[in-house]
Motif scaffolding. Sequence first.
Motif, PDB file in Angstrom:
ATOM      1  N   SER A  72     -31.170  33.060  60.373  1.00  0.00           N
ATOM      2  CA  SER A  72     -30.632  33.491  61.674  1.00  0.00           C
ATOM      3  C   SER A  72     -30.451  34.995  61.695  1.00  0.00           C
ATOM      4  N   PRO A  73     -30.538  35.605  62.888  1.00  0.00           N
ATOM      5  CA  PRO A  73     -30.275  37.047  62.971  1.00  0.00           C
ATOM      6  C   PRO A  73     -28.783  37.344  62.947  1.00  0.00           C
ATOM      7  N   ASP A  74     -28.448  38.603  62.757  1.00  0.00           N
ATOM      8  CA  ASP A  74     -27.060  39.054  62.847  1.00  0.00           C
ATOM      9  C   ASP A  74     -26.785  39.247  64.348  1.00  0.00           C
ATOM     10  N   LEU A  75     -26.346  38.184  64.986  1.00  0.00           N
ATOM     11  CA  LEU A  75     -26.229  38.219  66.449  1.00  0.00           C
ATOM     12  C   LEU A  75     -25.191  39.226  66.959  1.00  0.00           C
ATOM     13  N   GLY A  81     -26.673  22.212  69.535  1.00  0.00           N
ATOM     14  CA  GLY A  81     -26.253  20.902  69.013  1.00  0.00           C
ATOM     15  C   GLY A  81     -25.759  20.966  67.585  1.00  0.00           C
ATOM     16  N   VAL A  82     -26.272  21.930  66.825  1.00  0.00           N
ATOM     17  CA  VAL A  82     -25.999  21.982  65.388  1.00  0.00           C
ATOM     18  C   VAL A  82     -24.994  23.074  65.049  1.00  0.00           C
ATOM     19  N   GLN A  83     -25.167  24.245  65.664  1.00  0.00           N
ATOM     20  CA  GLN A  83     -24.328  25.403  65.337  1.00  0.00           C
ATOM     21  C   GLN A  83     -23.120  25.473  66.270  1.00  0.00           C
ATOM     22  N   GLY A  84     -22.012  25.998  65.754  1.00  0.00           N
ATOM     23  CA  GLY A  84     -20.848  26.283  66.593  1.00  0.00           C
ATOM     24  C   GLY A  84     -20.023  25.061  66.961  1.00  0.00           C
ATOM     25  N   ALA A  85     -18.814  25.331  67.498  1.00  0.00           N
ATOM     26  CA  ALA A  85     -17.930  24.240  67.922  1.00  0.00           C
ATOM     27  C   ALA A  85     -18.630  23.424  69.007  1.00  0.00           C
ATOM     28  N   GLU A  86     -18.523  22.125  68.934  1.00  0.00           N
ATOM     29  CA  GLU A  86     -19.179  21.187  69.863  1.00  0.00           C
ATOM     30  C   GLU A  86     -20.703  21.364  69.888  1.00  0.00           C
ATOM     31  N   GLY A  87     -21.230  22.034  68.910  1.00  0.00           N
ATOM     32  CA  GLY A  87     -22.684  22.233  68.873  1.00  0.00           C
ATOM     33  C   GLY A  87     -23.178  23.154  69.973  1.00  0.00           C
ATOM     34  N   ALA A  88     -22.284  24.069  70.436  1.00  0.00           N
ATOM     35  CA  ALA A  88     -22.649  24.922  71.569  1.00  0.00           C
ATOM     36  C   ALA A  88     -23.658  26.021  71.207  1.00  0.00           C
ATOM     37  N   GLY A  89     -24.057  26.091  69.941  1.00  0.00           N
ATOM     38  CA  GLY A  89     -25.184  26.956  69.606  1.00  0.00           C
ATOM     39  C   GLY A  89     -24.849  28.171  68.757  1.00  0.00           C
ATOM     40  N   SER A  90     -25.868  28.962  68.499  1.00  0.00           N
ATOM     41  CA  SER A  90     -25.785  30.052  67.533  1.00  0.00           C
ATOM     42  C   SER A  90     -24.863  31.178  67.986  1.00  0.00           C
ATOM     43  N   LEU A  91     -24.821  31.447  69.295  1.00  0.00           N
ATOM     44  CA  LEU A  91     -23.948  32.526  69.766  1.00  0.00           C
ATOM     45  C   LEU A  91     -22.492  32.158  69.508  1.00  0.00           C
ATOM     46  N   VAL A  92     -22.141  30.914  69.806  1.00  0.00           N
ATOM     47  CA  VAL A  92     -20.767  30.455  69.589  1.00  0.00           C
ATOM     48  C   VAL A  92     -20.459  30.455  68.095  1.00  0.00           C
ATOM     49  N   GLN A  93     -21.429  30.033  67.297  1.00  0.00           N
ATOM     50  CA  GLN A  93     -21.264  30.057  65.835  1.00  0.00           C
ATOM     51  C   GLN A  93     -20.951  31.472  65.342  1.00  0.00           C
ATOM     52  N   ALA A  94     -21.570  32.458  65.991  1.00  0.00           N
ATOM     53  CA  ALA A  94     -21.387  33.857  65.569  1.00  0.00           C
ATOM     54  C   ALA A  94     -20.138  34.483  66.190  1.00  0.00           C
ATOM     55  N   GLY A  95     -19.306  33.684  66.849  1.00  0.00           N
ATOM     56  CA  GLY A  95     -18.079  34.211  67.452  1.00  0.00           C
ATOM     57  C   GLY A  95     -18.327  34.870  68.799  1.00  0.00           C
ATOM     58  N   LEU A  96     -19.496  34.631  69.378  1.00  0.00           N
ATOM     59  CA  LEU A  96     -19.828  35.220  70.677  1.00  0.00           C
ATOM     60  C   LEU A  96     -19.816  34.110  71.737  1.00  0.00           C
TER      61      LEU A  96
END
Length: 384
Positions: free
Chosen positions: A183-186, A209-224
């Motif tokens: 993954s990139p450094d978002l 589906g996989v990353q972040g709370a409720e699977g909301a994705g990579s941006l959410v996983q990165a705190g964005l």
Amino acid sequence: MRAEQMQALLAQRQQAGLLRQLKVLDAVKGSSLSFQGKLFLNFSGNDYLGLSADPAVVAALQQGASDFGVGSTGSPLISGQQKPHQALCDEICDWLNVEAVLLFSSGFAANQAMLLGLCGEDELLLLDKLSHASMIDAALQLPGGYKRFLHNDVVSLQKLLQSQHEAPAVIATEGVFSMDGDSPDLPTLLKLSQQYQAPLLLDDAHGIGVQGAEGAGSLVQAGLATQDAQCLMANFGKALGGQGGFLATTQLVADYLAQSARHFIYSTALSPAMAVAMTQSIRLCRINAWRRERLAENIQYCQELARQYDLPLLPSHSAIQPLLIGDSNKAMVVSEQLRAQGIWLSAIRPPTVPQQQARLRITLTALHQKADLALLFQSLRALL
Ligand SMILES: Cc1ncc(COP(=O)(O)O)c(C=O)c1O
């Protein structure tokens, strides 16, 4: 193209160990598949959360077909956007906290619509070097052209942004890369996007589906937040276990794309039955944290086994855990030997990946058992 030219190309590919072959499977279900009457452990699927055959999702598809029909019978602006489609859009808006969603018949089409629609005539697209074919194909058609920055390299991106001086640019990348799983450094990418006023377009096909709370994705996983990207593309064909794609964005961008995006306007809308099934799938994805937890455990166990057996995986924290082989023929041979042992793990070869970077791309699901992984690594160790 003439027949002789096609035959020559096929022969060339065969000789280089690069001929792709269509295999007709009997069925793919859970963490296994059957082929010619034989059962295999499947390490080549994208059903990361095991939702594609979940009874509630299957029942939703059946009910959707009974209530609304199999096909949408029209393109979205004519007659194809129906109540199930709107319910799916509303569910995604709530899930990702965005204003508007447009549905597409595939993620490929959604990506094309995103790039072709949101890169203006005078704008240069800056695209990660390992971006998916659906983005590269769109980039090739852009009137403002495109340049590629080194994979996940923010310094390389910044250099390109600086060299653009005042000329406008757009940045596009992926949340989780399909062939490398990294993954990139978002957060840094977003800072650059804001600093240079270059909107960020994100393909999160493997993050949703996989990353972040409720699977909301990579941006959410990165705190964005999803709204930090001008537009997010994701699809239903991977963690959500269905088919189709969507763009999640602002009302303004969605209104604009609905007027101009040819893949949206001139294509039959998603099946209403699929829309009902995907609404159910997203609801399960949101509340079933155990699916992400199981997947995370499997990822961790896979990495432990790789260390234990000294089989170096590419650096990845995602469900995609590639084992680099290098030579295409060798990757094919190992893949076939694994198959003889009841393990389905496809070799990925150029041009899908760079030359001399053929790999066995292990993909994990929440449904794999520890014993499945142990078996895979024992076999790999014996073969390599
Ligand atoms: C990163 C990425 N983007 C886009 C797509 C295209 O999505 P779809 O398979 O829904 O057309 C894929 C899947 O193949 C993908 O891996």
